[in-house]
Design an enzyme around this catalytic site. Structure first.
Site, PDB file in Angstrom:
ATOM      1  N   ASN A 182      -7.448  32.101 -18.365  1.00 46.65           N
ATOM      2  CA  ASN A 182      -8.044  33.336 -18.881  1.00 46.65           C
ATOM      3  C   ASN A 182      -9.376  33.485 -18.167  1.00 46.65           C
ATOM      4  OD1 ASN A 182      -9.261  35.383 -20.285  1.00 46.65           O
ATOM      5  ND2 ASN A 182      -9.428  34.282 -22.231  1.00 46.65           N
TER       6      ASN A 182
ATOM      7  N   LYS B 216     -11.413  35.844 -18.324  1.00 46.86           N
ATOM      8  CA  LYS B 216     -12.422  36.574 -19.115  1.00 46.86           C
ATOM      9  C   LYS B 216     -13.105  37.617 -18.213  1.00 46.86           C
ATOM     10  CE  LYS B 216     -12.699  32.662 -22.224  1.00 46.86           C
ATOM     11  NZ  LYS B 216     -13.494  31.843 -23.158  1.00 46.86           N
TER      12      LYS B 216
ATOM     13  N   HIS C   2      -7.669  37.573 -28.701  1.00 48.15           N
ATOM     14  CA  HIS C   2      -8.571  36.472 -28.337  1.00 48.15           C
ATOM     15  C   HIS C   2      -9.774  36.485 -29.286  1.00 48.15           C
ATOM     16  CE1 HIS C   2     -11.384  33.991 -26.101  1.00 48.15           C
ATOM     17  NE2 HIS C   2     -10.324  33.462 -25.525  1.00 48.15           N
TER      18      HIS C   2
ATOM     19  N   GLU D 260     -12.799  36.210 -28.762  1.00 46.51           N
ATOM     20  CA  GLU D 260     -13.918  37.036 -28.291  1.00 46.51           C
ATOM     21  C   GLU D 260     -13.661  38.514 -28.597  1.00 46.51           C
ATOM     22  OE1 GLU D 260     -13.900  35.430 -24.341  1.00 46.51           O
ATOM     23  OE2 GLU D 260     -14.458  33.499 -25.188  1.00 46.51           O
TER      24      GLU D 260
ATOM     25  N   GLU E 177      -6.723  28.525 -30.542  1.00 44.91           N
ATOM     26  CA  GLU E 177      -8.054  28.362 -29.944  1.00 44.91           C
ATOM     27  C   GLU E 177      -9.094  28.283 -31.045  1.00 44.91           C
ATOM     28  OE1 GLU E 177      -7.895  29.873 -25.595  1.00 44.91           O
ATOM     29  OE2 GLU E 177      -8.755  31.410 -26.874  1.00 44.91           O
TER      30      GLU E 177
ATOM     31  N   GLY F 130     -15.384  27.935 -24.888  1.00 39.59           N
ATOM     32  CA  GLY F 130     -16.561  28.221 -24.080  1.00 39.59           C
ATOM     33  C   GLY F 130     -17.772  27.395 -24.483  1.00 39.59           C
TER      34      GLY F 130
ATOM     35  N   SER G  18     -12.158  24.658 -24.124  1.00 41.96           N
ATOM     36  CA  SER G  18     -12.757  23.610 -23.289  1.00 41.96           C
ATOM     37  C   SER G  18     -11.726  22.601 -22.789  1.00 41.96           C
ATOM     38  CB  SER G  18     -13.892  22.899 -24.038  1.00 41.96           C
ATOM     39  OG  SER G  18     -14.863  23.840 -24.439  1.00 41.96           O
TER      40      SER G  18
HETATM   41  P1  13P Z   1     -12.924  27.637 -22.256  1.00 39.57           P
HETATM   42  O1  13P Z   1     -11.773  26.875 -21.651  1.00 39.57           O
HETATM   43  O2  13P Z   1     -13.905  28.127 -21.271  1.00 39.57           O
HETATM   44  O3  13P Z   1     -13.510  26.900 -23.418  1.00 39.57           O
HETATM   45  O4  13P Z   1     -12.254  28.968 -22.886  1.00 39.57           O
HETATM   46  C1  13P Z   1     -11.198  28.845 -23.720  1.00 39.57           C
HETATM   47  C2  13P Z   1     -10.644  30.180 -23.968  1.00 39.57           C
HETATM   48  O5  13P Z   1     -11.209  30.958 -24.705  1.00 39.57           O
HETATM   49  C3  13P Z   1      -9.418  30.551 -23.256  1.00 39.57           C
HETATM   50  O6  13P Z   1      -8.898  31.740 -23.729  1.00 39.57           O
END
Ligand code: 13P
Length: 248
Positions: free
Chosen positions: A10, A12, A95, A97, A165, A171, A211
């Protein structure tokens, strides 16, 4: 039941047409012999160029969201038909976010999921609890609602990919332990079994996201209920290939 592992990136709001195409060209030979399905979900504006860059490789291109309507007055949104024009196979939906910063709800997640399925796009439906929810002991309750409301009306749940997640691990550099991720994903599978049927739940690919990186992927992927990963930061570099090759 053998479920084929599925590792997806992803991106982002990262990468440009130039840096993205360069990364895909570098990743392609490194992931060519993967024993899992491989996808990169990229910002909508990069989909045409990344589709072109991934042509002839085993890297599928996915979107980071998709709208439920066929077309219309939905400024800033992208339809299934628009994604399909570029052969997009997957769309991340709900997601954390999107939920946190853009007010997306389980009801919207459900509409987006049903639209994707109706259009032959595999939805990667994200669920997960915040730190306060985990510490408050309501993780299962939160997941119950996200799954029941988000998957309402889905006819064949095996066509949905779920990404667990935990918000506190996304993140942040803080990963769930192998045992925590396994336990929660096993719970999600059990819940899907109750909402649909136990046999159907055995077919559902459930990814872990948060992560996940080249160092911790093997341990996570060794867990019986973890079928893959949704990778944020580590999908922006060649580490993604190490994760894809977790079994080698
Ligand atoms: P990270 O792997 O950067 O923690 O992000 C996870 C994520 O939100 C994948 O959709």
């Amino acid at each position: 039941m053998i479920r084929k592992p599925f590792i997806a990136g992803n991106w982002k709001m990262n990468m440009t047409a130039e840096s993205g195409a360069k990364l895909i060209k570098e990743l392609a030979p490194l992931v060519a012999n993967a024993n899992c399905d491989v996808a990169l979900c990229v910002p909508a504006i990069l989909i045409p160029a990344m589709t072109e860059a991934a042509k002839g490789t085993n890297i599928a291109i996915g979107a980071e969201n998709v709208h439920w309507a066929e077309s219309g007055a939905y400024t800033g949104e992208i339809s299934c038909a628009q994604l399909k024009e570029y052969g997009v196979k997957y769309a991340i939906i709900g997601h954390s976010e999107r939920r946190q910063y853009f007010g997306e709800t389980d009801e919207g997640v459900n509409k987006r999921t049903l639209a994707a399925l109706a259009n032959g796009i595999t939805p990667i439906v994200c669920v997960g609890e915040t730190l306060a929810e985990r510490e408050g002991g309501v993780t299962e309750k939160v997941l119950d609602k996200q799954l029941a409301d988000g998957l309402k009306g889905v006819e064949d749940v095996a066509k949905v990919v779920i990404a667990y997640e935990p918000v506190w691990a996304s993140g942040t550099g803080r990963t769930a332990t192998d045992a925590q991720a396994q336990e929660t994903i096993a719970y999600i599978r059990k819940k899907i079994g109750q909402l649909f049927c136990p046999k159907c739940a055995e077919k559902v690919i459930i990814q872990y996201g948060g992560s996940m990186n080249a160092g911790n992927c093997k341990g996570l992927m060794a867990q019986p209920d973890i079928d893959g990963g949704l990778i944020g930061g580590a999908s922006l570099k060649l580490d993604f290939a190490t994760i894809v090759n977790f079994d080698k």
